[in-house]
Motif scaffolding. Structure first.
Motif, short mmCIF file in Angstrom:
data_model
loop_
_atom_site.label_atom_id
_atom_site.label_comp_id
_atom_site.label_asym_id
_atom_site.label_seq_id
_atom_site.Cartn_x
_atom_site.Cartn_y
_atom_site.Cartn_z
N ILE A 7 0.87 -1.18 0.00
CA ILE A 7 0.00 0.00 0.00
C ILE A 7 0.90 1.22 0.00
CG2 ILE A 7 -1.85 1.23 1.20
CD1 ILE A 7 -2.57 -1.45 2.53
N GLY A 8 0.97 1.88 -1.14
CA GLY A 8 1.88 3.01 -1.33
C GLY A 8 2.87 2.72 -2.44
N GLY A 9 3.15 3.73 -3.24
CA GLY A 9 4.05 3.52 -4.37
C GLY A 9 5.21 4.50 -4.41
N GLY A 10 5.59 5.03 -3.25
CA GLY A 10 6.69 5.98 -3.19
C GLY A 10 8.05 5.32 -3.19
N GLN A 11 9.06 6.08 -2.75
CA GLN A 11 10.43 5.56 -2.79
C GLN A 11 10.63 4.38 -1.86
OE1 GLN A 11 9.71 8.76 -1.84
NE2 GLN A 11 10.86 9.35 -0.01
N LEU A 12 9.89 4.34 -0.74
CA LEU A 12 10.03 3.20 0.16
C LEU A 12 9.50 1.93 -0.51
CD1 LEU A 12 8.98 4.78 3.58
CD2 LEU A 12 11.26 4.56 2.59
N GLY A 13 8.39 2.06 -1.22
CA GLY A 13 7.88 0.92 -2.00
C GLY A 13 8.87 0.48 -3.05
N LEU A 14 9.49 1.46 -3.71
CA LEU A 14 10.50 1.17 -4.73
C LEU A 14 11.63 0.32 -4.16
CD1 LEU A 14 11.72 1.97 -7.65
CD2 LEU A 14 12.91 3.76 -6.38
N MET A 15 12.12 0.72 -2.99
CA MET A 15 13.27 0.01 -2.40
C MET A 15 12.86 -1.33 -1.79
SD MET A 15 15.64 3.19 -1.00
CE MET A 15 14.37 4.38 -0.55
N ILE A 16 11.61 -1.45 -1.34
CA ILE A 16 11.10 -2.76 -0.90
C ILE A 16 11.10 -3.72 -2.09
CG2 ILE A 16 9.06 -4.03 -0.13
CD1 ILE A 16 8.33 -1.55 1.56
N ILE A 17 10.62 -3.24 -3.24
CA ILE A 17 10.53 -4.08 -4.44
C ILE A 17 11.91 -4.53 -4.90
CG2 ILE A 17 9.87 -4.11 -6.87
CD1 ILE A 17 7.60 -2.15 -6.09
N GLU A 18 12.90 -3.64 -4.84
CA GLU A 18 14.25 -4.02 -5.26
C GLU A 18 14.75 -5.22 -4.47
OE1 GLU A 18 15.91 0.41 -6.65
OE2 GLU A 18 16.28 -0.32 -4.62
N GLN A 19 14.46 -5.25 -3.17
CA GLN A 19 14.92 -6.37 -2.34
C GLN A 19 14.03 -7.59 -2.52
OE1 GLN A 19 17.89 -5.99 -0.75
NE2 GLN A 19 17.86 -4.00 -1.77
N ALA A 20 12.73 -7.38 -2.71
CA ALA A 20 11.81 -8.50 -2.94
C ALA A 20 12.20 -9.28 -4.18
CB ALA A 20 10.37 -7.99 -3.05
N LYS A 21 12.63 -8.58 -5.21
CA LYS A 21 13.05 -9.24 -6.45
C LYS A 21 14.26 -10.13 -6.21
CE LYS A 21 11.38 -5.84 -9.86
NZ LYS A 21 10.63 -6.78 -10.71
N ILE A 22 15.19 -9.67 -5.37
CA ILE A 22 16.38 -10.47 -5.06
C ILE A 22 15.96 -11.79 -4.41
CG2 ILE A 22 18.45 -10.58 -3.61
CD1 ILE A 22 18.71 -7.53 -4.00
N LEU A 23 14.90 -11.75 -3.61
CA LEU A 23 14.42 -12.94 -2.91
C LEU A 23 13.42 -13.75 -3.73
CD1 LEU A 23 13.94 -11.42 0.67
CD2 LEU A 23 15.85 -12.81 -0.17
#
Length: 369
Positions: A7-23
């Motif tokens: 819920i939310g698409g700002g920079q924090l969401g962006l950086m969460i996604i970067e790490q989620a992709k690694i996993l």
């Protein structure tokens, strides 16, 4: 492959996604802004208001687990969806109202700054008489980065605070603190990890620098964090999280005055002061949040070197882009990709690994003046 709903698409969401992709996880974001930074790399997205109940239900249906990347999500609306939100709704609700937040801190072992609740001109005037000058007026909800806050130094400042009324607010005692520190923690319900504690420097109510070093009795320039104080903060933070029964990620901001530690505020999400962890630690706040969401074992964070994190606001953006082109070793530039740049809007951050405040002031500070 699990899907994390954000819920939310700002920079924090962006950086969460970067790490989620690694996993190896997929992601879907919900945000009302079509050009949200996180949309650029999320697998799917939903454009909808945060109070759109049907859209939130759709996000939950399309996700295996759901998290939030900022506090100003309608907490009461999420109560009906709480079985999808692994971190739970209580940390969000506790953080959304300054009076509730401070009372909760006091009830669970922390010491908030003295405060008085106000909601009209009369209670404001009475509160100031009791509190005395200087004091700080803060709206109870929706305040961040200095918004909804007024420093009251004399009767001449009362009109600025009264302009916010009848919005519920608090008056806080002004503490001439030595410095502010923050602790970022992640709990899976059994184990609580914490990242190295940083000292924060604000400018105009917005975080400017986060300074992180290994504490020592002979503290380096720029930090007052001794081993004893660091241990005390870690103990208080973990005990508070445990007493509250919080899971997931939590940041607590603290005022330090001598050997006294005062609770300022908390955030149940990745925090600006924790951005240094991406390059400054062996793991980072976004990675450990994703490990929690995906039922993976948490990794114990360790600092790889003294680190400085510099926030990049709109007025700093061109300088940051130039530094990125210069390709300095151990200088990591993160530009969030926001479409519109404004002077006090967070547009990115720079992490200087292997640097203390004295070196930063000598080599880099002048470029951002």
């Amino acid at each position: 492959m699990k899907t994390i709903g954000i819920i939310g698409g700002g920079q924090l969401g962006l950086m969460i996604i970067e790490q989620a992709k690694i996993l190896g996880a997929k992601t879907i974001c919900l945000d009302p802004t079509a050009d949200s930074p996180a949309f650029k790399i999320s697998d799917e997205h939903i454009i909808a208001a945060f109070d759109d109940e049907q859209a939130l239900e759709e996000l939950c249906r399309r996700s295996d687990i759901v998290t939030y990347e900022f506090e100003n999500v309608p907490g009461d609306l999420l109560k009906s969806l709480k079985e999808h939100i692994k971190q739970g709704v209580r940390p969000l609700l506790d953080s959304q109202d300054r009076a509730r937040e401070k009372n909760n801190a006091r009830e669970n072992g922390l010491t908030p700054v003295n405060f008085i609740e106000v909601d009209d001109v009369n209670s404001l005037n009475e509160g100031v008489k009791k509190m005395g000058y200087p004091c700080i007026f803060k709206t109870r909800r929706l305040g961040y980065d200095g918004h909804g806050q007024v420093v009251l130094k004399s009767d001449a400042d009362l009109e600025k605070a009264a302009a916010y009324l009848p919005t519920p607010a608090v008056l806080e005692e002004f503490i001439p603190f030595d410095f502010e520190a923050s602790i970022v923690m992640v709990s899976d319900g059994e184990k609580i990890i914490n990242f190295p504690i940083g000292q924060n420097i604000h400018t105009g109510g917005i975080l400017d620098l986060c300074i992180v070093t290994e504490p020592s009795e002979n503290t380096p320039v720029g930090t007052g964090l001794t081993p004893a104080l660091t241990k005390k903060i870690e103990t208080l933070g973990k005990e508070f999280m445990q007493k509250c029964g919080y899971k997931g990620i939590l940041t607590i901001e603290l005022f330090i005055k001598g050997d006294k530690i005062y609770f300022n505020e908390m955030a149940p999400r990745p925090h600006n002061s924790g951005h240094y962890t991406i390059e400054g630690c062996n793991t980072n706040q976004f990675m450990e949040l994703c490990r929690f969401l995906l039922d993976m074992d948490l990794q114990e964070p360790k600092l790889v070197a003294p680190t400085i994190m510099k926030n990049i606001l709109g007025q700093d953006l061109e300088v940051a882009k130039q530094i990125e082109k210069e390709n300095h070793p151990n200088v990591h530039v993160h530009i969030y990709g926001k479409t519109e740049s404004k002077p006090k809007r967070k547009m990115g951050h720079i992490t200087f690994v292997g640097m203390n405040l004295e070196e930063y002031n000598q080599k880099w500070k002048h470029r951002f003046v």
